[in-house]
Design an enzyme around this catalytic site. Structure first.
Site, PDB file in Angstrom:
ATOM      1  N   CYS A 102       4.603   0.469  -7.796  1.00 51.47           N
ATOM      2  CA  CYS A 102       5.120  -0.807  -7.301  1.00 51.47           C
ATOM      3  C   CYS A 102       6.561  -0.993  -7.769  1.00 51.47           C
ATOM      4  CB  CYS A 102       4.252  -1.960  -7.793  1.00 51.47           C
ATOM      5  SG  CYS A 102       4.686  -3.552  -7.063  1.00 51.47           S
ATOM      6  N   CYS A 161      -3.901  -0.397  -3.102  1.00 45.17           N
ATOM      7  CA  CYS A 161      -4.302   0.984  -3.395  1.00 45.17           C
ATOM      8  C   CYS A 161      -3.718   1.372  -4.752  1.00 45.17           C
ATOM      9  CB  CYS A 161      -3.880   1.956  -2.304  1.00 45.17           C
ATOM     10  SG  CYS A 161      -2.127   2.316  -2.227  1.00 45.17           S
ATOM     11  N   CYS A 182       0.865  -1.173   0.000  1.00 40.46           N
ATOM     12  CA  CYS A 182       0.000   0.000   0.000  1.00 40.46           C
ATOM     13  C   CYS A 182       0.908   1.231   0.000  1.00 40.46           C
ATOM     14  CB  CYS A 182      -0.875  -0.035   1.252  1.00 40.46           C
ATOM     15  SG  CYS A 182      -2.335   1.001   1.145  1.00 40.46           S
TER      16      CYS A 182
END
Length: 137
Positions: free
Chosen positions: A91, A84, A11
Site C-alpha cells: 500500500c 488483498c 487491490c
C-alpha cells in the site's frame, strides 16, 4: 447535507475484487459514501466474469474501469481499504494521512464462475458493515 465520505478500495490488479467492492459500496451506501477502486499493479482490464455478475445484479456502471494507483494518489480519501494481501503489503503512502484498513478476500479470478458470486456476497457481508461502522454509526 454533509459531504460524502470517500473510500478507496485497493487491490493488486484492480480487475475483480476491488471493482466489485467499489460497485457494492456505491450501490448500497452511495447516499453517504463514494467509493473508487485502484490497483497497485493495475491490469487495465475488468475481469469479464466480475463485470457480467455486477451487470446481472444491477450494480455495474460504465464508469468502472481498472486504474493504477498513480491516477488517484493525490486525491483525498477518508479511508483506504486493501482487499488483498499483496495490496496490504505494498500500500502506497498517501500525501495526506489517511486511515488504512485491511479486509481480505480470496481472488476468484481463474476459478469457476460461481466463485465470483461467492466473493461478491462475502464482500457485501464482511466489508459493507465495516464501512457502515466507520462512517454511519
Amino acid at each position: 447535507m454533509n459531504e460524502k465520505k470517500r473510500v478507496l478500495i485497493l487491490c493488486t490488479g484492480n480487475s475483480c475484487r476491488s471493482i466489485m467492492a467499489e460497485a457494492l459500496i456505491n450501490a448500497k451506501l452511495g447516499e453517504h459514501v463514494k467509493a473508487q477502486s485502484s490497483g497497485v499493479k493495475a491490469s487495465g482490464v475488468v475481469n469479464p466474469n466480475a463485470q457480467t455478475l455486477l451487470e446481472s445484479r444491477g450494480l455495474w456502471r460504465d464508469e468502472y474501469h481498472s486504474k493504477v494507483i498513480e491516477t488517484l494518489i493525490d486525491e483525498e480519501f477518508d479511508l483506504v481499504v486493501t482487499v488483498c494481501d499483496h495490496a496490504k503489503e505494498t500500500c502506497p503512502v498517501f500525501p495526506k494521512v489517511v486511515k488504512t484498513i485491511h479486509v481480505g478476500f480470496d481472488d476468484p479470478s481463474g476459478k469457476a464462475v460461481p466463485e465470483y458470486a461467492i466473493t461478491l456476497d462475502l464482500i457485501e457481508k464482511e466489508l459493507l458493515p465495516v464501512i457502515v461502522k466507520e462512517f454511519l454509526l
